[in-house]
Design a protein around this motif. Sequence first.
Motif, short mmCIF file in Angstrom:
data_model
loop_
_atom_site.label_atom_id
_atom_site.label_comp_id
_atom_site.label_asym_id
_atom_site.label_seq_id
_atom_site.Cartn_x
_atom_site.Cartn_y
_atom_site.Cartn_z
N LEU A 494 63.28 108.97 -49.72
CA LEU A 494 62.74 109.33 -51.02
C LEU A 494 61.44 110.10 -50.84
N ALA A 495 61.28 111.16 -51.61
CA ALA A 495 60.08 112.00 -51.50
C ALA A 495 59.62 112.39 -52.89
N PRO A 496 58.30 112.57 -53.09
CA PRO A 496 57.81 113.04 -54.39
C PRO A 496 58.39 114.41 -54.72
N LEU A 497 58.56 114.69 -55.99
CA LEU A 497 59.10 115.99 -56.40
C LEU A 497 58.19 117.14 -55.99
N ARG A 498 56.91 116.86 -55.78
CA ARG A 498 55.98 117.92 -55.39
C ARG A 498 56.08 118.26 -53.90
N ASP A 522 53.32 118.63 -65.25
CA ASP A 522 52.84 118.62 -63.87
C ASP A 522 53.74 119.45 -62.95
N TRP A 523 55.01 119.61 -63.32
CA TRP A 523 55.93 120.37 -62.47
C TRP A 523 55.45 121.80 -62.27
N LEU A 524 54.77 122.35 -63.27
CA LEU A 524 54.32 123.74 -63.16
C LEU A 524 53.31 123.92 -62.04
N ALA A 532 62.54 128.49 -61.71
CA ALA A 532 62.10 127.14 -62.07
C ALA A 532 60.94 127.19 -63.06
N ARG A 533 59.99 128.08 -62.83
CA ARG A 533 58.82 128.16 -63.71
C ARG A 533 59.23 128.55 -65.13
#
Length: 725
Positions: A494-498, A522-524, A532-533
Amino acid sequence: MSADNAVDAAPAPDDEGRRRGLRRIDLRRLGRAALLGPGGREWGLPAGGRGQRVPDAIEHLAKVHRLRHPGVGAAGIETLRRAYLLAESSHRGQMRKSGEPYITHPLAVTLILAELGAETTTLTASLLHDTVEDTEVTLDQVREEFGEEVCYLVDGVTKLERVDYGAAAEPETFRKMLVATGSDVRVMSIKLADRLHNMRTLGVMRPDKQARIAKVTRDVLIPLAERLGVQALKSELEDLVFAILHPEEYARTRAMIRANSVRPDPLAAVADAVRAVLREAGIAAEVAIRPRHTVSVHRVLLKRGADELGGCEFGRILVLVAEDADCYAVLGELHTCFIPVIAEFKDFIAAPKFNLYQSLHTAVADEEGRIAEVLVRTRQMHRVAEAGVIALGNPHTVDEPPQAADGERVDPTQPGWLSRLLEWQRDAPDPDTFWTALRADLAQDREVTVFSAHGGDTTGTIRLPAGASCVDAAYALHGEAGHACVGARVNGRLAPLRSKLRDGDIVQILLDETGASGPSADWLEHVRTPAARIAVTRWLELHPVPPADEEPAARAERPAYSADTAAEDEPVAVTDLAGAAVRLARCCTPVPPDEVTGFVIRGGTVAVHREECPTAVRMIGAGREPVPVRWRGGRPAGAGFRATLLAEALGRPRLLADLTEAIAGQGVGIVSASVEPPQEHRVRHTYTVELPDAEALPSLMRAMRSVPGVYDVYRAQRAMAAARR
């Protein structure tokens, strides 16, 4: 497409010997030759009107074309002649700002492409590339006389009218060209050659216009030349842009190159030694010295952090052989007979760059300690390295390109990055959004390849820009279904989405099947791909989140009170507004004896903020009327106060345990805690705590400051205010 400028800048005395780009065209001679027809007479004038025969301009073009394509027959040359006659007659009477006949521009652009090895169809379209835009010639006429392919290429490079599109004309023109390039990369080849000639002749423009054109060239055209592998165009465009946008650095670098050119070249001795080694090994190879162009020298200066370069750093040794296997044979001899610099070795033959480039890169030191960079490639690799997709010819004359396992095009004339660009541009109808996203996309000059997984099995590959995160992978794999991404596994963990993805990573995207999840703002901060942006931005616009200080009172974490209903001993903030509920704002977590103010929000609730809270300052600046509020004394049964504290400390083992122990020792409960990644051995801890009473806050902060390594503890509001200034 048309350029109003026309005068070629004279090259520096040492340019011709050191230039590795394209040979410049003498526009003064070319302008005169362009006005002459077959038989050595001027168009519209009787034979012998000048008394001196000047070669027909099309003869030089035909000579260069035959040199690059010996199989070109009379029919191909006749097509070029007819295209030239139509272009010359259509542009007759049009002049460039320098006073040269306009026909010199399309002819010079075509000669650039001919020297790069473009085939007949591309050269025909290049001669005609400004006719539809600047003359009475129509696309139907081009189609009728030269066929559908030439018509498509001419249409692809024809600019949109500013009268119709206004300020959006430039971005929409590039969008049109890119869409056309998606079907035929020769469209962009013509555009790049057109821009190179315009940049060569930019001297008659106003300085502000020169700078504007140079910036677009830097941000859009040069990255496109890099991605299409046309290094000969890219390197000269870089030098021309460098001279306009950074004239002082350009002058210093040119002076350094000129000073080095009059000194003995140490690379020559190393090259002689390389020739001797390969001759003794029986490997047939051409060994040459490849001077660096101006921007390349400047980059080496920046990389070294020095004011001067050694003699071997102004160029590289180029070794050309016949077969791929010979490249590795040369590499073996070099690493055996010289001292290799292992850190400089790169194998772009086994793993080609995404822009078709293939070569072996290494660096070796001779007996005298001179270190030289060496490039080893086949002659075909060299042609592709210089001319990129132009060297691959007509994409419509090859068989159907093979497909990779993930559907990515293998055909280098229709690269995968272009397919992805064409996909996201459909979701950016606004010209400004497209223009910004295009520049950001082209700024990504490296790619990584990651593998997608599902249920433990690898299902395909994804190519993403270097620095891309799991969020980028989610949208690359699932499109708009990536909105439901709730997590990711990278290499089985498992890894952070960032998390940034690296070459060879195996990524599995975890989706919320219920559809209840959505992107976070925060995804931006983590996405790198325009697709994605744009998708995240559009979702956030369609699903706005109300500010924390304007959330309905029903969602408050603590009960609301009013002055009329509060018991005498309940320590709450109260207001004189009859019947108004009161809640403490979560952005600044006020506690007695903080100076506070209030604002009426939705539902008639009064939100209580600390007076220095940036949210309160912003609302006052926006014209919101503050409401007087005050604290009531006493202590409510079972009630507490929340506050957010930040502790800054020097990183050390057990710091988190010691801080939580200090907080617990004060009888304070921890609601939430987070630790930011260390920066220069400093860390920041954030705690939201539940205080038994307001008076406990100062003693809690003193206890936290007493923990070894902690050098500051403060309320969260200070950090927020600093961030907003």
